[in-house]
Structures are given as C-alpha cells and as structure tokens.
Write a protein that holds these residues in place. Structure first.
Motif, short mmCIF file in Angstrom:
data_model
loop_
_atom_site.label_atom_id
_atom_site.label_comp_id
_atom_site.label_asym_id
_atom_site.label_seq_id
_atom_site.Cartn_x
_atom_site.Cartn_y
_atom_site.Cartn_z
N GLU A 77 0.83 -1.21 0.00
CA GLU A 77 0.00 0.00 0.00
C GLU A 77 0.87 1.25 0.00
O GLU A 77 1.95 1.28 0.56
CB GLU A 77 -0.91 0.00 1.24
CG GLU A 77 -1.91 -1.14 1.25
CD GLU A 77 -2.87 -1.11 0.08
OE1 GLU A 77 -3.29 -0.02 -0.34
OE2 GLU A 77 -3.19 -2.20 -0.44
N ARG A 78 0.35 2.30 -0.61
CA ARG A 78 1.08 3.56 -0.68
C ARG A 78 1.07 4.31 0.64
O ARG A 78 2.09 4.80 1.08
CB ARG A 78 0.44 4.47 -1.72
CG ARG A 78 0.94 4.32 -3.09
CD ARG A 78 0.15 5.26 -3.88
NE ARG A 78 0.84 5.86 -4.97
CZ ARG A 78 0.18 6.39 -5.98
NH1 ARG A 78 -1.12 6.39 -5.99
NH2 ARG A 78 0.84 6.93 -6.96
N ASP A 79 -0.10 4.42 1.24
CA ASP A 79 -0.25 5.22 2.45
C ASP A 79 -0.34 4.30 3.66
O ASP A 79 -1.42 3.94 4.12
CB ASP A 79 -1.50 6.10 2.33
CG ASP A 79 -1.60 7.13 3.43
OD1 ASP A 79 -0.85 7.02 4.43
OD2 ASP A 79 -2.43 8.05 3.29
N ARG A 80 0.82 3.91 4.18
CA ARG A 80 0.87 2.99 5.32
C ARG A 80 0.11 3.55 6.51
O ARG A 80 -0.58 2.81 7.21
CB ARG A 80 2.32 2.71 5.72
CG ARG A 80 3.09 1.95 4.69
CD ARG A 80 4.56 1.85 5.07
NE ARG A 80 4.81 0.90 6.14
CZ ARG A 80 5.10 -0.37 5.94
NH1 ARG A 80 5.18 -0.84 4.71
NH2 ARG A 80 5.32 -1.18 6.95
N GLY A 81 0.25 4.85 6.75
CA GLY A 81 -0.42 5.48 7.89
C GLY A 81 -1.93 5.34 7.80
O GLY A 81 -2.60 5.02 8.80
N ALA A 82 -2.48 5.55 6.62
CA ALA A 82 -3.93 5.43 6.44
C ALA A 82 -4.39 4.00 6.63
O ALA A 82 -5.43 3.74 7.25
CB ALA A 82 -4.33 5.95 5.06
N VAL A 83 -3.61 3.05 6.12
CA VAL A 83 -3.97 1.64 6.25
C VAL A 83 -3.93 1.24 7.72
O VAL A 83 -4.87 0.61 8.22
CB VAL A 83 -3.03 0.74 5.41
CG1 VAL A 83 -3.29 -0.72 5.69
CG2 VAL A 83 -3.22 1.04 3.93
N LEU A 84 -2.86 1.61 8.42
CA LEU A 84 -2.76 1.27 9.84
C LEU A 84 -3.86 1.94 10.66
O LEU A 84 -4.45 1.32 11.55
CB LEU A 84 -1.38 1.65 10.39
CG LEU A 84 -0.24 0.74 9.96
CD1 LEU A 84 1.11 1.33 10.34
CD2 LEU A 84 -0.41 -0.65 10.56
N ALA A 85 -4.14 3.20 10.35
CA ALA A 85 -5.20 3.92 11.07
C ALA A 85 -6.55 3.25 10.86
O ALA A 85 -7.32 3.06 11.80
CB ALA A 85 -5.25 5.39 10.62
N SER A 86 -6.83 2.85 9.62
CA SER A 86 -8.09 2.18 9.33
C SER A 86 -8.17 0.83 10.05
O SER A 86 -9.21 0.45 10.59
CB SER A 86 -8.22 1.99 7.82
OG SER A 86 -9.42 1.35 7.50
N PHE A 87 -7.06 0.12 10.07
CA PHE A 87 -7.02 -1.17 10.76
C PHE A 87 -7.28 -0.99 12.25
O PHE A 87 -8.11 -1.69 12.84
CB PHE A 87 -5.66 -1.84 10.52
CG PHE A 87 -5.49 -3.13 11.27
CD1 PHE A 87 -6.12 -4.29 10.84
CD2 PHE A 87 -4.71 -3.18 12.42
CE1 PHE A 87 -5.97 -5.48 11.54
CE2 PHE A 87 -4.56 -4.37 13.12
CZ PHE A 87 -5.19 -5.51 12.68
N VAL A 88 -6.57 -0.07 12.86
CA VAL A 88 -6.68 0.12 14.31
C VAL A 88 -8.07 0.62 14.70
O VAL A 88 -8.63 0.15 15.70
CB VAL A 88 -5.57 1.08 14.81
CG1 VAL A 88 -5.80 1.50 16.25
CG2 VAL A 88 -4.21 0.43 14.65
N THR A 89 -8.65 1.51 13.92
CA THR A 89 -9.98 2.02 14.29
C THR A 89 -11.05 0.94 14.12
O THR A 89 -12.12 1.05 14.70
CB THR A 89 -10.37 3.27 13.47
OG1 THR A 89 -10.32 2.95 12.07
CG2 THR A 89 -9.45 4.44 13.78
N GLY A 90 -10.74 -0.10 13.35
CA GLY A 90 -11.69 -1.19 13.16
C GLY A 90 -11.58 -2.28 14.22
O GLY A 90 -12.37 -3.23 14.22
N LEU A 91 -10.62 -2.17 15.12
CA LEU A 91 -10.44 -3.18 16.16
C LEU A 91 -11.52 -3.07 17.23
O LEU A 91 -11.96 -1.97 17.57
CB LEU A 91 -9.07 -3.02 16.84
CG LEU A 91 -7.84 -3.33 16.00
CD1 LEU A 91 -6.57 -3.01 16.79
CD2 LEU A 91 -7.83 -4.77 15.54
N GLY A 92 -11.89 -4.21 17.77
CA GLY A 92 -12.81 -4.22 18.90
C GLY A 92 -12.07 -3.82 20.17
O GLY A 92 -10.83 -3.78 20.19
#
Length: 127
Positions: free
Chosen positions: A95-110
């Motif tokens: 992915e190009r935007d690692r920060g966006a991917v990580l942020a999306s992943f973390v905000t989706g965590l329970g």
C-alpha cells in the motif's frame, strides 16, 4: 451434487496448506524431508505440491532447509502466528499510504483487540 463433485477432493483455502505443512514441521521438531511431510499430511498431496509449499514458506522465512544427500531437510522457523504476521506485512508493504492503512485497521479493532495491541506496544522491546 454430481458424481464428479463427490469424487473430487475438497479444495483447501488460501494459506491452509501452508499452515498444515508448517504445523507438521513444528511437530517434527527436527529437520525432515518433503516425503516425510507428504506422509504426515496423509499422502493425498502430490510430492510436487509439498515442495511448492515448502519453497513458498522458505521465501517467507517461515522455514529453513539444509542439504540431506541429493535432497533437503526442512525445519520450521516460524509458527502460524508468524506466518499470518508476514502476510499482514506483505499487504501493508503493498500500500502507498501505510499510515492510512494502519489507522483504518486500528480504528476497526474491537475493544479487547485494541487493549491487547496497546499492551503489546507498551512492552519494552526486549520482550
């Protein structure tokens, strides 16, 4: 369901074969041949399929191999969790935007996973 459907073996999911091979290697606890792995998994896999899976795992750093006569003996270097982590890193690296991917992943965590992640990040690096 046709007769052909009943006779055809079930198709395994992506990564399932790798997990099975890795599990067999971990159970062995010592370097073993591809033939041993094939027997351990019940013999319904072609030898070439086992070699392909072992070679893929080698490329991922999940196994090592050493010369054993004209062949190789294989040893697990990683467990299923390590293999899953490798797949996650590979996706992230693509992915190009690692920060966006990580942020999306973390905000989706329970809540439980978020708490666990915080605990893991707070550990000293020596752990």
């Amino acid at each position: 369901m046709t007769d052909d459907d009943r006779q055809r073996p079930r198709r395994r999911g992506q990564g399932e074969l790798e997990a099975l091979v890795l599990s067999a290697l971990r159970e062995a606890g010592e370097p073993v041949t591809a033939g041993w792995v094939q027997e351990r998994l019940g013999g319904d896999l072609a030898y070439t399929t086992v070699i392909t899976i072992l070679t893929r795992l080698l490329g991922k750093g999940a196994v090592t191999r050493e010369r054993c006569g004209r062949s190789f003996a294989w040893l697990a270097e990683s467990d299923e969790a390590g293999l899953a982590a490798h797949r996650m890193r590979r996706v992230l690296d693509g992915e190009r935007d690692r920060g966006a991917v990580l942020a999306s992943f973390v905000t989706g965590l329970g809540p439980d996973d978020e708490r666990l992640l915080r605990e893991l990040l707070d550990r000293p690096e020596a752990d």
